[in-house]
Enzyme design. Structure first.
Site, short mmCIF file in Angstrom:
data_model
loop_
_atom_site.label_atom_id
_atom_site.label_comp_id
_atom_site.label_asym_id
_atom_site.label_seq_id
_atom_site.Cartn_x
_atom_site.Cartn_y
_atom_site.Cartn_z
N TRP A 108 -4.15 -3.55 4.39
CA TRP A 108 -2.99 -4.56 5.18
C TRP A 108 -4.47 -6.11 5.34
O TRP A 108 -5.75 -5.51 5.70
CB TRP A 108 -2.55 -4.17 6.27
CG TRP A 108 -2.31 -5.25 7.64
CD1 TRP A 108 -1.46 -6.43 7.18
CD2 TRP A 108 -2.51 -5.15 8.72
NE1 TRP A 108 -1.05 -7.04 7.97
CE2 TRP A 108 -1.44 -6.26 9.54
CE3 TRP A 108 -3.02 -5.13 9.61
CZ2 TRP A 108 -1.68 -7.11 10.93
CZ3 TRP A 108 -3.20 -5.28 11.15
CH2 TRP A 108 -2.63 -7.09 11.57
N ASP A 168 -3.70 4.02 10.89
CA ASP A 168 -2.55 2.73 11.54
C ASP A 168 -0.82 2.91 11.25
O ASP A 168 -1.03 3.85 10.33
CB ASP A 168 -2.99 2.15 11.14
CG ASP A 168 -2.32 0.44 10.96
OD1 ASP A 168 -1.23 -0.11 11.85
OD2 ASP A 168 -2.43 -1.07 10.50
N ALA A 199 1.86 1.94 11.98
CA ALA A 199 3.02 0.74 12.17
C ALA A 199 4.25 1.21 12.06
O ALA A 199 5.38 -0.26 12.31
CB ALA A 199 2.47 -0.16 11.67
N LYS A 232 8.03 -2.96 14.80
CA LYS A 232 8.86 -2.87 13.24
C LYS A 232 10.29 -1.11 14.01
O LYS A 232 11.37 -2.22 13.88
CB LYS A 232 8.54 -2.13 12.42
CG LYS A 232 8.34 -3.09 11.60
CD LYS A 232 6.46 -3.52 12.48
CE LYS A 232 5.46 -5.22 11.20
NZ LYS A 232 4.22 -5.21 11.55
#
Length: 393
Positions: free
Chosen positions: A127, A208, A210, A243
């Site tokens: 990312w 991470d 997400a 999300k």
């Protein structure tokens, strides 16, 4: 003073959003921005979130501060969802943050404060905000191989070879599931091998997370993080609720650390200190909604069913796109799209071909050919497949 400022490079994804908005063509497709969209192009508010908001509106009696770390109930609820008892509670310290980006930023601030000589290792690709924040903080950074563009799969041998150069105390950033931008993920055997390597090299994983619930399921997507938490003595976890709860603008995230129980109080104090330096008290509205949903059995069940609808819709779109590309190109070149998980995949076409998709067909995706699967629907899948087939001929 202001005359000394230099213009900053434009964020490519935000720039793409503006270009899409400015495009006057009635038929155009936005596959750049990383948000979930339903078949109508709307990013809906989940029914479970609406129900929690209604209850909150009816019952909340104050908007005063919670605490530097946020409401402890939020940390408890998130630890339950992510870790599910994989480690003892007295080993976990946590703070609420403004979104997953805030959690990453605070994790890196913690690294810089605790281990200023540490190098942070990133997957290639990753990312774009990861290296951007690391560079801004002045933290040493290196990459490890991750994605094999030809096969569309993880380059696991390359990854392990590169990580074997990690030094004691270094930090290795791992995508917990639904790798962004490739959609290609490690299997559990590979995750176990990564954990063993990190322990052998005395490195610290930073996970991470997400997209929990967007890949193979809520529990399945958490399995790698739980494995890392069980196997590694120290772990940093940056998680986002944007999300899986659909509360993007509420900026709801959390940073959790796992370490020796005897260090928990000191770690918690340092996390609170970092929050104080950056923004004092973290946002509460989204965190409170998440807590309410996870603490209420009926709301949890409703939320899980909605999340599963989102996940299955993306899987359906993935397979439909893989099938349509096979039909249009007469090859299995893009078959990996159906095997990937999460919102993103890289098609593996050139930047010039991506530009032709925009100019000639009104199809917008990031220059490295990352596309947001959730930006498609049943009508636009064949349109994209035909356009891709045209630009690669």
């Amino acid at each position: 003073m202001l005359t000394e400022l230099k213009a900053q490079p434009a964020d490519k994804i935000l720039q793409l959003i503006q270009m899409f908005k400015d495009d006057p063509r009635p038929v155009k497709i936005d596959l750049g921005v990383g948000v979930y969209k339903d078949a109508t192009g709307l990013t809906p508010v989940m029914r479970a979130v609406k129900a929690a908001e209604k209850t909150l509106w009816e019952t909340q009696t104050t908007k005063t501060y919670t605490g530097l770390a946020g409401d402890p109930a939020f940390a408890t609820a998130m630890a339950g969802m992510i870790l599910a008892g994989a480690v003892a509670d007295d080993r976990i310290a946590a703070v609420a943050t403004p979104g997953g980006t805030g959690a990453i930023r605070q994790a890196l601030e913690l690294v810089r404060m605790a281990a200023p000589q540490a190098t942070v290792w990133l997957s290639n690709p990753t990312w774009p905000n990861h290296p951007s924040i690391i560079r801004y903080l002045g933290i040493p950074m290196r990459e490890y191989r991750y994605f094999d563009a030809e096969s569309g799969a993880v380059d696991f041998d390359g990854m392990m070879a590169d990580l074997d150069a990690v030094k004691p105390g270094d930090v290795v950033l791992l995508h917990g599931c639904c790798h962004n931008p490739t959609g290609a993920n490690l299997n559990m055997v590979e995750w176990a091998a990564v954990a063993a390597l990190l322990n052998r090299r005395h490195a610290v994983p930073l996970v991470d997370l997400a997209y929990q619930g967007f890949g193979d399921g809520l529990e399945e997507d958490a399995a790698p993080t739980r494995l890392i938490a069980r196997e590694c003595p120290e772990v940093l976890i940056a998680a986002s609720c944007s999300k899986n709860f659909g509360i993007y603008r509420e900026r709801t995230g959390i940073l959790m650390t796992i370490g020796d129980a005897g260090l928990r109080a000191v770690t918690q104090g340092n996390l609170a200190f970092l929050n104080r330096q950056n923004y004092s008290f973290p946002p509460d509205h989204g965190a409170r909604l998440v807590t309410m949903i996870l603490e209420n059995a009926a709301l949890t069940a409703l939320w899980k069913s909605e999340l599963e609808e989102v996940r299955l819709n993306m899987l359906t779109l993935r397979q439909a796109l893989a099938d349509a590309l096979r039909a249009e190109t007469g090859s299995d070149r893009f078959g990996f799209v159906g095997a990937h998980r999460g919102m993103f995949s890289r098609l593996g076409i050139t930047a010039d071909q991506v530009e032709r998709l925009r100019v000639e067909h009104g199809i917008y995706m990031v220059g490295d050919s990352r596309l947001n699967i959730a930006g498609l629907n049943a009508q636009t899948v064949p349109v994209l497949a035909k356009a891709v087939a045209q630009v690669i001929r």
